[in-house]
Design an enzyme around this catalytic site. Sequence first.
Site, PDB file in Angstrom:
ATOM      1  N   GLY A   1     -13.331 -28.837   4.161  1.00 42.77           N
ATOM      2  CA  GLY A   1     -13.428 -29.962   3.247  1.00 42.77           C
ATOM      3  C   GLY A   1     -14.749 -30.668   3.372  1.00 42.77           C
TER       4      GLY A   1
ATOM      5  N   CYS B   1     -13.755 -28.868   8.989  1.00 40.70           N
ATOM      6  CA  CYS B   1     -12.836 -27.761   8.759  1.00 40.70           C
ATOM      7  C   CYS B   1     -11.540 -28.004   9.523  1.00 40.70           C
ATOM      8  CB  CYS B   1     -13.460 -26.431   9.165  1.00 40.70           C
ATOM      9  SG  CYS B   1     -13.891 -26.326  10.917  1.00 40.70           S
TER      10      CYS B   1
ATOM     11  N   ASP C   1      -8.563 -41.679  -1.759  1.00 35.33           N
ATOM     12  CA  ASP C   1      -8.899 -40.292  -2.088  1.00 35.33           C
ATOM     13  C   ASP C   1      -7.613 -39.495  -2.340  1.00 35.33           C
ATOM     14  OD1 ASP C   1     -10.559 -38.192  -2.678  1.00 35.33           O
ATOM     15  OD2 ASP C   1     -10.853 -37.580  -0.593  1.00 35.33           O
TER      16      ASP C   1
END
Length: 474
Positions: free
Chosen positions: A168, A172, A285
Amino acid sequence: IFSPASSSWLEGQGNISGVVTCSGEKNKKLHCFATWKNLSGVVQVVQQGCWLDDVNCYDRTECEENREALGVFFCCCEGSLCNKKFSYRPITTTKPVTARAQLLTTLMYSLLPVMAVGAVLLFSLWLYRQHKRAYPPVLVPTQEPHPPPPSPSLSQRPLQLLEVKGRGRFGCVWKAQLLSDVVAVKIFPLQDKQSWQNEYEIFTLNGMGHENVLQFIGAERRGSHVDMELWLITAYHEKGCLTDYLKADVLSWSQVCVIAQSMSRGLAYLHEDVPGHKPAIAHRDVKSRNVLLKSNLTACIADFGLALRFEAGRSPGETHGQVGTRRYMAPEVLEGTITFHRDAFLRIDVYALALVLWELASRCTAVDGPVDEYMLPFEEEVGQHPSLEDMQEVVVHNKLRPPLRECWQKHAGLALLCETMEECWDHEAEARVSAGCVEERMVQMQRSSVSPEEAVTVVTMVTNVGYQPRESGL
């Protein structure tokens, strides 16, 4: 037991009730290991067994450890039953100190602090005189410094990485083995320390233990200096994130209900302010990639690198508004017109939640006809890698939203889901419903439209996770 001749080493023998054969044909388990604790001179075995192929175990015929982590010892070795006996032999590096060296050390520790304090005072006085008239005093919000997380914070080891499961923006994610448990390890590079720190602080807040929020296990620093890595250890869920699941599978109506209900419940819990127990938290998010699926398809919210918490008398920290994933940004975020107060940030999460609900609906088989290939929200309009200007044109200027199919209106549950999505992604932030309201709508949606067969499935799945709806204003 402690040896009478020396207290510097500890030797014990585990209770070997059975012998496990280690071989290289399965999972590369070639070595033996032992973990134990020393409780006031009494050896307590934690676990003994086969260990994965590890270069640190090569050519070691005896199971011997010279380090200790939080009272837990670990050793590995190579050879039949080499872990039957294990020992602790610390490395001794003490060197004799000469009188001259001791004198120099005393002088250094005595004079250096005095000189340092004097230099700081002189520099401060000079700085004050230089800037006294140039910069008028200003008031800034105060915030308590973040306590550094422990290193390591796990009470057991070893922790062995197995395979990379995803990458991402901030690092990781690995599948890993912690003794007999499988866990997830999110590894951040040193330059993303702030994101790691933020996730750690959110995870360790009081009241964060919730079945629809990813379970936190621990945090560690690995390595040193520029090679340092920052680890977050959490529960591991084999089904992975919602994005990947929707790419590979379609959903029945009962599965849509379970995922939507548990996902909205998790977000509603984050948003909830319980005085004296838990502050309100804005995720900032929300997207299908940050929703993980458990084995029974209930969802949990993950990735708190951008999250903000809102506590009375405390600044929420970094207040830059234009953060998150562009595709899921609300109109006010894309415009840069967000007002910096709690409810504004919570409404941004609700807008993104609506887009994830649309992703669920687009892969549902509840209505007649074929199900289209999985697409991200707005993928048809802006492709897979939109710029900020692309999203501003589509969402802000043209006020477009993902299409709601006409056939969905023929299904009572999907019709209510469409109505909820429209109220969540309203262009005016103040007109959006709360996450708690969405949770209640999902319960109502499930009750109003399932067939008798699906009703049994949904009730069983929801009962298994102990769901009880909370009161929430509509």
